[in-house]
Design a protein around this motif. Sequence first.
Motif, PDB file in Angstrom:
ATOM      1  N   GLN A   6       0.812  -1.224   0.000  1.00 11.75           N
ATOM      2  CA  GLN A   6       0.000   0.000   0.000  1.00 11.75           C
ATOM      3  C   GLN A   6       0.844   1.272   0.000  1.00 11.75           C
ATOM      4  N   LYS A   7       2.157   1.127   0.139  1.00  6.29           N
ATOM      5  CA  LYS A   7       3.022   2.311   0.226  1.00  6.29           C
ATOM      6  C   LYS A   7       2.884   3.186  -1.017  1.00  6.29           C
ATOM      7  N   LYS A   8       2.706   4.485  -0.789  1.00  9.68           N
ATOM      8  CA  LYS A   8       2.647   5.412  -1.927  1.00  9.68           C
ATOM      9  C   LYS A   8       4.053   5.941  -2.181  1.00  9.68           C
ATOM     10  N   PRO A   9       4.656   5.578  -3.290  1.00  9.69           N
ATOM     11  CA  PRO A   9       5.981   6.127  -3.568  1.00  9.69           C
ATOM     12  C   PRO A   9       5.905   7.658  -3.678  1.00  9.69           C
ATOM     13  N   ARG A  10       6.856   8.333  -3.039  1.00 14.20           N
ATOM     14  CA  ARG A  10       6.915   9.801  -3.092  1.00 14.20           C
ATOM     15  C   ARG A  10       7.832  10.188  -4.251  1.00 14.20           C
ATOM     16  N   VAL A  35      -4.094   5.358 -11.352  1.00 13.25           N
ATOM     17  CA  VAL A  35      -2.648   5.601 -11.281  1.00 13.25           C
ATOM     18  C   VAL A  35      -2.354   6.650 -10.197  1.00 13.25           C
ATOM     19  N   LEU A  36      -3.065   7.790 -10.293  1.00 16.29           N
ATOM     20  CA  LEU A  36      -2.762   8.932  -9.424  1.00 16.29           C
ATOM     21  C   LEU A  36      -2.947   8.614  -7.937  1.00 16.29           C
ATOM     22  N   GLU A  37      -3.929   7.783  -7.621  1.00 11.71           N
ATOM     23  CA  GLU A  37      -4.206   7.493  -6.202  1.00 11.71           C
ATOM     24  C   GLU A  37      -3.090   6.667  -5.551  1.00 11.71           C
ATOM     25  N   LYS A  38      -2.245   6.075  -6.379  1.00  9.41           N
ATOM     26  CA  LYS A  38      -1.178   5.213  -5.839  1.00  9.41           C
ATOM     27  C   LYS A  38       0.146   5.950  -5.648  1.00  9.41           C
ATOM     28  N   LEU A  39       0.195   7.226  -6.054  1.00 10.47           N
ATOM     29  CA  LEU A  39       1.466   7.957  -6.034  1.00 10.47           C
ATOM     30  C   LEU A  39       1.348   9.242  -5.226  1.00 10.47           C
ATOM     31  N   ASP A  40       2.440   9.603  -4.542  1.00 14.03           N
ATOM     32  CA  ASP A  40       2.512  10.881  -3.831  1.00 14.03           C
ATOM     33  C   ASP A  40       3.412  11.795  -4.677  1.00 14.03           C
ATOM     34  N   LEU A  41       2.777  12.654  -5.473  1.00 10.83           N
ATOM     35  CA  LEU A  41       3.509  13.462  -6.457  1.00 10.83           C
ATOM     36  C   LEU A  41       3.761  14.871  -5.927  1.00 10.83           C
ATOM     37  N   VAL A  42       5.007  15.318  -6.034  1.00  9.16           N
ATOM     38  CA  VAL A  42       5.385  16.657  -5.576  1.00  9.16           C
ATOM     39  C   VAL A  42       5.976  17.402  -6.773  1.00  9.16           C
ATOM     40  N   PHE A  43       5.393  18.563  -7.104  1.00  2.57           N
ATOM     41  CA  PHE A  43       5.779  19.297  -8.318  1.00  2.57           C
ATOM     42  C   PHE A  43       6.622  20.508  -7.946  1.00  2.57           C
ATOM     43  N   LEU A  44       7.799  20.583  -8.550  1.00  5.85           N
ATOM     44  CA  LEU A  44       8.766  21.648  -8.237  1.00  5.85           C
ATOM     45  C   LEU A  44       8.897  22.598  -9.433  1.00  5.85           C
ATOM     46  N   ASP A  45       8.941  23.910  -9.163  1.00  3.65           N
ATOM     47  CA  ASP A  45       9.264  24.885 -10.214  1.00  3.65           C
ATOM     48  C   ASP A  45      10.780  24.942 -10.375  1.00  3.65           C
ATOM     49  N   ILE A 213       4.089   0.502 -11.203  1.00  2.00           N
ATOM     50  CA  ILE A 213       3.838   1.075  -9.873  1.00  2.00           C
ATOM     51  C   ILE A 213       3.876  -0.014  -8.806  1.00  2.00           C
ATOM     52  N   GLU A 214       3.297  -1.165  -9.137  1.00  2.00           N
ATOM     53  CA  GLU A 214       3.308  -2.288  -8.198  1.00  2.00           C
ATOM     54  C   GLU A 214       4.762  -2.664  -7.850  1.00  2.00           C
ATOM     55  N   LYS A 215       5.581  -2.675  -8.892  1.00  2.00           N
ATOM     56  CA  LYS A 215       6.998  -3.022  -8.714  1.00  2.00           C
ATOM     57  C   LYS A 215       7.706  -2.008  -7.809  1.00  2.00           C
ATOM     58  N   ILE A 216       7.478  -0.709  -8.064  1.00  2.00           N
ATOM     59  CA  ILE A 216       8.195   0.306  -7.269  1.00  2.00           C
ATOM     60  C   ILE A 216       7.643   0.402  -5.844  1.00  2.00           C
ATOM     61  N   GLN A 217       6.397   0.002  -5.652  1.00  3.52           N
ATOM     62  CA  GLN A 217       5.830   0.006  -4.288  1.00  3.52           C
ATOM     63  C   GLN A 217       6.546  -1.021  -3.409  1.00  3.52           C
ATOM     64  N   MET A 218       7.102  -2.027  -4.043  1.00  9.67           N
ATOM     65  CA  MET A 218       7.758  -3.109  -3.297  1.00  9.67           C
ATOM     66  C   MET A 218       9.232  -2.805  -2.976  1.00  9.67           C
ATOM     67  N   ILE A 219       9.761  -1.721  -3.546  1.00 10.09           N
ATOM     68  CA  ILE A 219      11.170  -1.393  -3.270  1.00 10.09           C
ATOM     69  C   ILE A 219      11.262  -0.848  -1.837  1.00 10.09           C
ATOM     70  N   PRO A 220      12.087  -1.464  -0.998  1.00 10.11           N
ATOM     71  CA  PRO A 220      12.159  -1.010   0.407  1.00 10.11           C
ATOM     72  C   PRO A 220      12.763   0.400   0.508  1.00 10.11           C
TER      73      PRO A 220
END
Length: 220
Positions: A6-10, A35-45, A213-220
């Motif tokens: 369930q981890k949301k990759p940042r 897709v969007l609900e599974k990710l914590d997206l931070v947008f930088l200028d 996304i499933e794959k990257i959620q599993m990366i510790p």
Amino acid sequence: MENQTQKKPRILCLHGFRTSGEILKKLIGRLPETVLEKLDLVFLDAPFPAGGKSDVEGIFDPPYYEWWQSNKDYTEYTNFEECLAYVEDYMIKNGPFDGVLGFSMGAMLAAAMPGMQAEGVTLTKVPKIKFLIIISGAKLGGSKFAAPKLAANAFSSPITCPSLHFIGETDFLKPDGTALLDSFVDPVVINHSKGHTVPRLDGKPLETMLSFIEKIQMIP
């Protein structure tokens, strides 16, 4: 184990040439909610105000920014070191980040980051980048773009972190985005029929993204 899946990759998101974090946020907003609900997206200028006209004038509102400057034939760069210091400082203050997403100029920067980090020339004070999402990318030091000094060896070793690459059929950067794949050990590719943009996803491409996304959620 439940928690792990369930981890949301940042993810730090880097926008294109003479646009902004807000504009990229709107483009990424086209991706399905699944897709969007599974990710914590931070947008930088980017750190520098646009030094000229933006291609998105009249489509998206200003302000517009750029990550660094270069001469017309992309052989000389200015402010590239300042750009990296700015990104690293942001990552220290607002991280930790698991991965980086980049579009266009932001994707060129993102693609070079793991190699520069491994070499110890930048991002030395932040955790290792675990994955990349490259949309309409190209290689700094590729056929069109010479490499700034700090990125000179960014692709000298194959990049091993998981990477997802969006390549548009009518994108002017398609040849460069395709050539970039050779620098990655096991790139996952989404080919789409659009141009230099973030495509809407369904069917097979959507499945590909969800499984990445499933794959990257599993990366510790």
